[in-house]
Design a protein around this motif. Structure first.
Motif, PDB file in Angstrom:
ATOM      1  N   ALA A  27       0.832  -1.208   0.000  1.00  0.00           N
ATOM      2  CA  ALA A  27       0.000   0.000   0.000  1.00  0.00           C
ATOM      3  C   ALA A  27       0.868   1.260   0.000  1.00  0.00           C
ATOM      4  N   CYS A  28       1.903   1.266   0.830  1.00  0.00           N
ATOM      5  CA  CYS A  28       2.807   2.422   0.879  1.00  0.00           C
ATOM      6  C   CYS A  28       3.529   2.618  -0.453  1.00  0.00           C
ATOM      7  N   SER A  29       3.979   1.530  -1.040  1.00  0.00           N
ATOM      8  CA  SER A  29       4.675   1.605  -2.332  1.00  0.00           C
ATOM      9  C   SER A  29       3.751   2.175  -3.404  1.00  0.00           C
ATOM     10  N   ALA A  30       2.507   1.704  -3.420  1.00  0.00           N
ATOM     11  CA  ALA A  30       1.543   2.197  -4.413  1.00  0.00           C
ATOM     12  C   ALA A  30       1.255   3.678  -4.199  1.00  0.00           C
ATOM     13  N   TRP A  31       1.102   4.104  -2.953  1.00  0.00           N
ATOM     14  CA  TRP A  31       0.831   5.510  -2.659  1.00  0.00           C
ATOM     15  C   TRP A  31       1.953   6.389  -3.200  1.00  0.00           C
ATOM     16  N   LEU A  32       3.197   6.004  -2.939  1.00  0.00           N
ATOM     17  CA  LEU A  32       4.319   6.811  -3.418  1.00  0.00           C
ATOM     18  C   LEU A  32       4.387   6.849  -4.942  1.00  0.00           C
ATOM     19  N   LYS A  33       4.087   5.727  -5.590  1.00  0.00           N
ATOM     20  CA  LYS A  33       4.098   5.711  -7.061  1.00  0.00           C
ATOM     21  C   LYS A  33       2.996   6.605  -7.619  1.00  0.00           C
TER      22      LYS A  33
END
Length: 191
Positions: A27-33
């Motif tokens: 979820a964090c990775s997707a948010w940053l992308k």
């Protein structure tokens, strides 16, 4: 994979169960992308004071899975630190979004959740055997996204699964890899 990302994972996974941490990390990775692509409204900008509620709202607005932050036993300050650390690694070019996608798959393998994943070599072989003139691919099997991601972005890809977490992770991999696999959570026999 570089040592910094694994050190970060070791530092933040803490008391979270493996599957829950994988979900949070994804979820964090997707948010940053999504932020780096400019795909989010200003209300979702990284402010340095993030909350689980904001992360869940981002994901509920951007992916087809109803997300609940109640599973995440992490303080908002720890979430902010995790996001800031990931962001620093990305800005320093120590890791890329495709590498984050690979890290998520490796985390699943470590937890035994990747046991039914399709190895990249097999996916690549299957794509080559089917041929280059394919316009669409249908993957009605669990972890079909792994197979479909081997196809060029110009190919329409879709699939089905009975597992919510697989739908979520397929969407995260779509975001991280800028791909277009569409998956739905249904049972094709009973629908």
């Amino acid at each position: 994979m570089n040592k910094q990302i694994w050190s970060l994972i070791d530092a933040y996974s803490g008391k979270l169960l493996g599957e829950v941490f994988i979900e949070l990390f994804a979820a964090c990775s997707a948010w940053l992308k999504l932020l780096s692509n400019g795909e989010l409204d200003d209300e979702y900008d990284f402010t340095g004071d993030e909350t689980k509620e904001t992360l869940a709202k981002v994901l509920n607005d951007c992916v087809d899975v109803n997300f609940s932050q109640h599973r995440w036993d992490i303080k908002d300050s720890q979430l902010t630190q995790l996001l800031a650390s990931l962001k620093k690694l990305l800005e320093a070019n120590l890791i890329t979004y495709p590498e984050l996608s690979q890290v998520i798959k490796e985390l699943q393998d470590r937890e035994g959740k990747g046991a039914f994943s399709v190895p990249n070599e097999l996916s690549e072989l299957g794509a080559r055997l089917i041929g280059a003139n394919v316009q669409s691919v249908y993957c009605p099997f669990n972890r079909g996204a792994d197979f479909a991601m081997q196809w060029p972005k110009s190919v329409d890809k879709c699939g089905e699964t009975l597992v919510d977490s697989e739908v979520f992770l397929a969407e995260v991999h779509n975001i991280l890899l800028s791909n277009n696999f569409q998956t739905v959570n249904i049972n094709p026999i009973y629908s």
